[in-house]
Scaffold this motif. Structure first.
Motif, PDB file in Angstrom:
ATOM      1  N   SER A  55      -2.342  10.321  -4.485  1.00  0.00           N
ATOM      2  CA  SER A  55      -3.378  10.171  -3.206  1.00  0.00           C
ATOM      3  C   SER A  55      -2.328  10.211  -1.986  1.00  0.00           C
ATOM      4  O   SER A  55      -1.180  10.147  -2.103  1.00  0.00           O
ATOM      5  CB  SER A  55      -4.463   9.086  -3.323  1.00  0.00           C
ATOM      6  OG  SER A  55      -3.407   7.809  -3.109  1.00  0.00           O
ATOM      7  N   ILE A  56      -3.117  10.453  -0.798  1.00  0.00           N
ATOM      8  CA  ILE A  56      -2.394  10.361   0.264  1.00  0.00           C
ATOM      9  C   ILE A  56      -1.916   9.105   1.010  1.00  0.00           C
ATOM     10  O   ILE A  56      -0.877   8.755   1.744  1.00  0.00           O
ATOM     11  CB  ILE A  56      -3.012  11.087   1.657  1.00  0.00           C
ATOM     12  CG1 ILE A  56      -4.386  10.218   2.103  1.00  0.00           C
ATOM     13  CG2 ILE A  56      -3.296  12.407   1.251  1.00  0.00           C
ATOM     14  CD1 ILE A  56      -4.932  10.853   3.125  1.00  0.00           C
ATOM     15  N   ASP A  57      -2.431   7.979   0.348  1.00  0.00           N
ATOM     16  CA  ASP A  57      -2.100   6.838   0.511  1.00  0.00           C
ATOM     17  C   ASP A  57      -1.398   5.895  -0.531  1.00  0.00           C
ATOM     18  O   ASP A  57      -1.700   5.938  -1.495  1.00  0.00           O
ATOM     19  CB  ASP A  57      -3.273   5.523   0.919  1.00  0.00           C
ATOM     20  CG  ASP A  57      -3.820   5.947   2.090  1.00  0.00           C
ATOM     21  OD1 ASP A  57      -3.493   6.422   2.943  1.00  0.00           O
ATOM     22  OD2 ASP A  57      -5.175   6.156   2.184  1.00  0.00           O
ATOM     23  N   PRO A  58       0.192   5.697  -0.166  1.00  0.00           N
ATOM     24  CA  PRO A  58       0.806   4.990  -1.293  1.00  0.00           C
ATOM     25  C   PRO A  58       0.376   3.583  -1.490  1.00  0.00           C
ATOM     26  O   PRO A  58      -0.223   2.969  -0.825  1.00  0.00           O
ATOM     27  CB  PRO A  58       2.201   5.021  -0.616  1.00  0.00           C
ATOM     28  CG  PRO A  58       2.141   5.079   0.869  1.00  0.00           C
ATOM     29  CD  PRO A  58       0.893   5.790   1.151  1.00  0.00           C
ATOM     30  N   VAL A  59       1.176   3.362  -2.741  1.00  0.00           N
ATOM     31  CA  VAL A  59       0.552   1.878  -3.362  1.00  0.00           C
ATOM     32  C   VAL A  59       1.498   1.035  -2.359  1.00  0.00           C
ATOM     33  O   VAL A  59       2.485   1.341  -2.041  1.00  0.00           O
ATOM     34  CB  VAL A  59       1.026   1.620  -4.553  1.00  0.00           C
ATOM     35  CG1 VAL A  59       0.801   0.343  -5.133  1.00  0.00           C
ATOM     36  CG2 VAL A  59       0.336   2.672  -5.627  1.00  0.00           C
ATOM     37  N   GLY A  60       0.484  -0.049  -2.127  1.00  0.00           N
ATOM     38  CA  GLY A  60       1.336  -1.069  -1.166  1.00  0.00           C
ATOM     39  C   GLY A  60       0.859  -0.905   0.405  1.00  0.00           C
ATOM     40  O   GLY A  60       1.065  -1.946   1.115  1.00  0.00           O
ATOM     41  N   VAL A  61       0.118   0.163   0.624  1.00  0.00           N
ATOM     42  CA  VAL A  61      -0.653   0.419   1.947  1.00  0.00           C
ATOM     43  C   VAL A  61      -2.048   0.321   2.079  1.00  0.00           C
ATOM     44  O   VAL A  61      -2.590   0.709   1.189  1.00  0.00           O
ATOM     45  CB  VAL A  61      -0.206   1.871   2.382  1.00  0.00           C
ATOM     46  CG1 VAL A  61      -0.893   1.963   3.756  1.00  0.00           C
ATOM     47  CG2 VAL A  61       1.502   2.004   2.534  1.00  0.00           C
ATOM     48  N   GLY A  62      -2.581  -0.667   3.143  1.00  0.00           N
ATOM     49  CA  GLY A  62      -3.906  -0.512   3.143  1.00  0.00           C
ATOM     50  C   GLY A  62      -4.533  -1.383   2.136  1.00  0.00           C
ATOM     51  O   GLY A  62      -4.087  -2.581   1.696  1.00  0.00           O
ATOM     52  N   LYS A  63      -5.682  -0.887   1.717  1.00  0.00           N
ATOM     53  CA  LYS A  63      -6.345  -1.626   0.539  1.00  0.00           C
ATOM     54  C   LYS A  63      -5.429  -1.452  -0.942  1.00  0.00           C
ATOM     55  O   LYS A  63      -5.843  -1.852  -1.858  1.00  0.00           O
ATOM     56  CB  LYS A  63      -7.871  -1.167   0.124  1.00  0.00           C
ATOM     57  CG  LYS A  63      -8.698  -1.360   1.744  1.00  0.00           C
ATOM     58  CD  LYS A  63     -10.064  -0.622   1.373  1.00  0.00           C
ATOM     59  CE  LYS A  63     -10.625  -0.957   2.734  1.00  0.00           C
ATOM     60  NZ  LYS A  63     -12.209  -0.660   2.523  1.00  0.00           N
ATOM     61  N   LYS A  64      -4.676  -0.833  -1.157  1.00  0.00           N
ATOM     62  CA  LYS A  64      -3.874  -0.531  -2.269  1.00  0.00           C
ATOM     63  C   LYS A  64      -2.776  -1.176  -2.232  1.00  0.00           C
ATOM     64  O   LYS A  64      -1.635  -0.834  -2.089  1.00  0.00           O
ATOM     65  CB  LYS A  64      -3.558   1.066  -2.367  1.00  0.00           C
ATOM     66  CG  LYS A  64      -4.522   2.254  -2.237  1.00  0.00           C
ATOM     67  CD  LYS A  64      -4.143   3.586  -2.484  1.00  0.00           C
ATOM     68  CE  LYS A  64      -3.631   3.927  -3.668  1.00  0.00           C
ATOM     69  NZ  LYS A  64      -3.116   5.345  -4.132  1.00  0.00           N
ATOM     70  N   ARG A  65      -3.095  -2.576  -2.707  1.00  0.00           N
ATOM     71  CA  ARG A  65      -2.226  -3.710  -2.909  1.00  0.00           C
ATOM     72  C   ARG A  65      -1.244  -3.232  -4.040  1.00  0.00           C
ATOM     73  O   ARG A  65      -1.593  -2.800  -5.117  1.00  0.00           O
ATOM     74  CB  ARG A  65      -2.945  -5.027  -3.014  1.00  0.00           C
ATOM     75  CG  ARG A  65      -3.739  -5.473  -1.812  1.00  0.00           C
ATOM     76  CD  ARG A  65      -4.201  -6.737  -2.135  1.00  0.00           C
ATOM     77  NE  ARG A  65      -3.033  -7.889  -1.840  1.00  0.00           N
ATOM     78  CZ  ARG A  65      -2.932  -8.873  -2.495  1.00  0.00           C
ATOM     79  NH1 ARG A  65      -3.998  -9.201  -3.319  1.00  0.00           N
ATOM     80  NH2 ARG A  65      -2.160  -9.615  -2.448  1.00  0.00           N
ATOM     81  N   ASP A  66      -0.069  -3.788  -3.915  1.00  0.00           N
ATOM     82  CA  ASP A  66       0.912  -3.611  -5.078  1.00  0.00           C
ATOM     83  C   ASP A  66       1.171  -5.066  -5.887  1.00  0.00           C
ATOM     84  O   ASP A  66       2.331  -5.095  -6.518  1.00  0.00           O
ATOM     85  CB  ASP A  66       2.141  -3.128  -4.234  1.00  0.00           C
ATOM     86  CG  ASP A  66       2.780  -3.926  -3.215  1.00  0.00           C
ATOM     87  OD1 ASP A  66       2.381  -4.969  -3.027  1.00  0.00           O
ATOM     88  OD2 ASP A  66       3.751  -3.476  -2.612  1.00  0.00           O
ATOM     89  N   VAL A  67       0.199  -6.022  -5.565  1.00  0.00           N
ATOM     90  CA  VAL A  67       0.412  -6.972  -6.251  1.00  0.00           C
ATOM     91  C   VAL A  67      -1.010  -7.828  -6.837  1.00  0.00           C
ATOM     92  O   VAL A  67      -2.161  -7.303  -6.169  1.00  0.00           O
ATOM     93  CB  VAL A  67       0.907  -8.584  -5.437  1.00  0.00           C
ATOM     94  CG1 VAL A  67       2.383  -8.179  -5.072  1.00  0.00           C
ATOM     95  CG2 VAL A  67      -0.014  -8.691  -4.384  1.00  0.00           C
ATOM     96  N   ILE A  68      -0.908  -8.431  -8.005  1.00  0.00           N
ATOM     97  CA  ILE A  68      -2.350  -8.926  -8.518  1.00  0.00           C
ATOM     98  C   ILE A  68      -2.118 -10.461  -8.415  1.00  0.00           C
ATOM     99  O   ILE A  68      -0.932 -11.101  -9.382  1.00  0.00           O
ATOM    100  CB  ILE A  68      -2.659  -8.571  -9.867  1.00  0.00           C
ATOM    101  CG1 ILE A  68      -3.079  -7.072  -9.654  1.00  0.00           C
ATOM    102  CG2 ILE A  68      -3.792  -9.130 -10.212  1.00  0.00           C
ATOM    103  CD1 ILE A  68      -3.415  -6.267 -10.636  1.00  0.00           C
TER     104      ILE A  68
END
Length: 264
Positions: A55-68
């Motif tokens: 997708s155009i948004d990398p993980v860790g940006v905006g709603k695509k968090r890189d932690v749980i």
């Protein structure tokens, strides 16, 4: 407790549509000095389905968090890092991540990713990065917890352990063991100082850590002197390794194929 932890990990996979690659114990239990009332610090690495990354948004940006992170309770502290976040930190020789990979309490492991990371860690280790991490941790905790005339036993170990870890890197040029007792045996010679530390360790494990009491001058003097010497040493060294990014990119792609298959 293992079943409770495994159940929590399984629910994370279902709720977040991820696959957990690895889960281990971090903190005082992994370091070998838990108290009777210590909670369980569970840390894990996970990966999303392949399409999540396309997708155009990398993980860790905006709603695509890189932690749980699960809500912390009196017994469990559970949190994890998404794989690309973990690999980017791995590239920097991030000490908390390297400690996870070396934990002697592993709750869960699946697929080959972690074994491959462990192999790569032998050639991607950056001594200076880890040295500064432990030195900064030791200085911060020393200033914050051990300057008064009255201190808590527990706080000594959150300065002693990073000091020992930094000294291990200085002496052996390798990532230090997690276990406090191993560090103590190799770093501190037999004598009054080691005896004093061993006495405090027994008391901490027994749960005798809640009340303030007079500081231990011998240990405070040792820490003051070691921090000065380690600061000087850290300024004198630098270390560079070839950029491991291509290898880590391939590891990431291999993981997606192994876990999900590229068609998913």
């Amino acid at each position: 407790m293992n079943k409770t932890i495994l159940d929590a990990l399984k629910k994370i996979e279902e709720d977040y549509n991820v696959k957990i690659l690895y889960a281990c114990e971090s903190g005082s239990r992994a370091w070998g000095f838990p108290s009777k009332d210590s909670d369980y610090d569970v840390r894990f690495i996970y990966v999303h389905p392949t399409n999540y990354y396309l997708s155009i948004d990398p993980v860790g940006v905006g709603k695509k968090r890189d932690v749980i992170e699960l809500p912390i309770n009196d017994l469990l502290d559970v949190s994890g890092w998404e794989l690309t976040k973990a690999l980017k930190l791995f590239r920097k020789s991030n000490p908390p991540l390297l400690e996870w990979l070396r934990s002697n309490i592993v709750y869960y492991e699946a697929f080959s990713t972690i074994d491959r990371m462990k192999t790569l860690s032998e050639v991607t280790f950056i001594p200076s990065s880890c040295l500064y991490h432990y030195l900064n941790m030791a200085n911060k905790n020393f200033r914050e917890f051990l300057q008064g005339e009255q201190v808590k036993i527990k706080k000594y170990f959150y300065v002693l352990r990073p000091v020992f870890a930094a000294k291990w890197i200085e002496q052996y040029n390798e990532f230090p063991p997690l276990e406090f007792h191993t560090l103590l045996e190799r770093i501190v010679p037999n004598g009054p100082l080691k005896t004093e530390i061993e006495t405090l360790l027994k008391r901490k494990i027994a749960g005798d850590e809640l009340e303030l009491e007079p500081k231990v001058s011998m240990i405070n003097t040792f820490l003051t002197e070691e921090l000065i010497m380690l600061e000087a040493y850290a300024k004198s060294v630098s270390f560079h390794i070839p950029d491991p990014t291509p290898q880590l990119d391939q590891l990431f792609r291999n993981t997606l194929e192994e876990v999900w298959g590229f068609s998913k």
